[in-house]
Design an enzyme around this catalytic site. Structure first.
Site, short mmCIF file in Angstrom:
data_model
loop_
_atom_site.label_atom_id
_atom_site.label_comp_id
_atom_site.label_asym_id
_atom_site.label_seq_id
_atom_site.Cartn_x
_atom_site.Cartn_y
_atom_site.Cartn_z
N TYR A 1 0.83 -1.20 0.00
CA TYR A 1 0.00 0.00 0.00
C TYR A 1 0.87 1.26 0.00
O TYR A 1 2.11 1.18 0.03
CB TYR A 1 -0.96 -0.03 1.19
CG TYR A 1 -2.05 -1.06 1.00
CD1 TYR A 1 -3.24 -0.74 0.37
CD2 TYR A 1 -1.87 -2.37 1.42
CE1 TYR A 1 -4.23 -1.68 0.17
CE2 TYR A 1 -2.86 -3.33 1.22
CZ TYR A 1 -4.03 -2.98 0.59
OH TYR A 1 -5.01 -3.92 0.38
N HIS A 2 0.25 2.42 -0.03
CA HIS A 2 0.94 3.69 -0.19
C HIS A 2 1.89 3.99 0.98
O HIS A 2 1.72 3.50 2.08
CB HIS A 2 -0.05 4.84 -0.38
CG HIS A 2 -1.10 4.90 0.67
ND1 HIS A 2 -2.18 4.06 0.70
CD2 HIS A 2 -1.23 5.70 1.75
CE1 HIS A 2 -2.93 4.34 1.74
NE2 HIS A 2 -2.37 5.34 2.41
N ALA A 3 2.89 4.81 0.69
CA ALA A 3 3.85 5.34 1.67
C ALA A 3 4.71 4.27 2.34
O ALA A 3 5.23 4.47 3.42
CB ALA A 3 3.14 6.19 2.72
N SER B 1 -0.16 0.41 4.64
CA SER B 1 0.25 1.78 4.34
C SER B 1 1.16 2.36 5.42
O SER B 1 0.95 2.14 6.61
CB SER B 1 -0.97 2.67 4.15
OG SER B 1 -1.76 2.66 5.30
N GLY B 2 2.18 3.05 4.98
CA GLY B 2 3.10 3.72 5.89
C GLY B 2 4.13 2.82 6.55
O GLY B 2 4.98 3.30 7.31
#
Length: 196
Positions: A103-105, A137-138
């Site tokens: 996922y993102h980041a 994410s992250g």
């Protein structure tokens, strides 16, 4: 034609993991992760052929258009799905298995890139991610750690040590909260057995 079968399998793997995916055409046209993986395949080809400057130009062009930075030297298996994608960084010596979801980041980074850089040039300094891993994410996975098959890395976890297969990791630094993940897909690395 083998390339069409591979593309069909790849796009179907995304539909299987993303309820927002409405059609294969929409995935091709609107998913930045798909574009980033395609650009990476081309950049990696040039990297392996020792055309490093061309490989880096392709990589940086992809970063400009997708917000996802994958070093041309990274080794990526089949059906990598980078969902949303903005801010994902995959370092040079990263290795990613098959059917991984990121996922993102997320960062797959080195532990101390600015310390004694010359010595680190030919060392493995980025993570190895096993098959069927989900990275929320992250999450930050730092150094030459190994994330075992079917592991789940929860959102914003910081992984600095090896992860057993099928483990669910949470926290900073990440700790295993479940060692019995049966390979079911869990978005963002969250497991229904995690307790407070």
């Amino acid at each position: 034609i083998p390339i069409l079968y591979v593309m069909h399998e790849y796009l179907q793997s995304i539909i299987d993991r993303d309820p927002a995916a409405k059609s294969k055409l929409s995935i091709i046209l609107t998913y930045p992760g798909v574009k980033a993986v395609l650009f990476h395949r081309i950049a990696h080809f040039f990297c392996m052929a020792k055309f490093d400057l061309i490989a880096r130009i392709i990589s940086q062009t992809s970063r400009f258009f997708t917000g996802i930075e994958i070093h041309p030297g990274a080794k990526i298996g089949k059906n990598l799905f980078i969902d949303h994608g903005m801010g994902v960084v995959i370092g040079e010596t990263s290795e990613i298995g098959d059917n991984v979801t990121i996922y993102h980041a997320v960062t797959l980074g080195g532990s101390s890139p600015s310390i004694d850089s010359e010595r680190q040039r030919n060392e493995k300094r980025h993570p190895t991610i096993g098959d069927h891993v989900v990275i929320g994410s992250g999450a930050q996975i730092i150094g030459p750690v190994v994330v075992g098959k079917s592991a789940r890395i929860a959102a914003n976890a910081v992984v600095v040590k090896d992860v057993p297969k099928s483990a669910t990791m949470v926290g900073i630094p990440a700790k295993a909260v479940n060692l019995e993940n049966k390979g079911k897909f869990r978005p963002y690395g969250v497991d229904d057995k995690v307790k407070d």
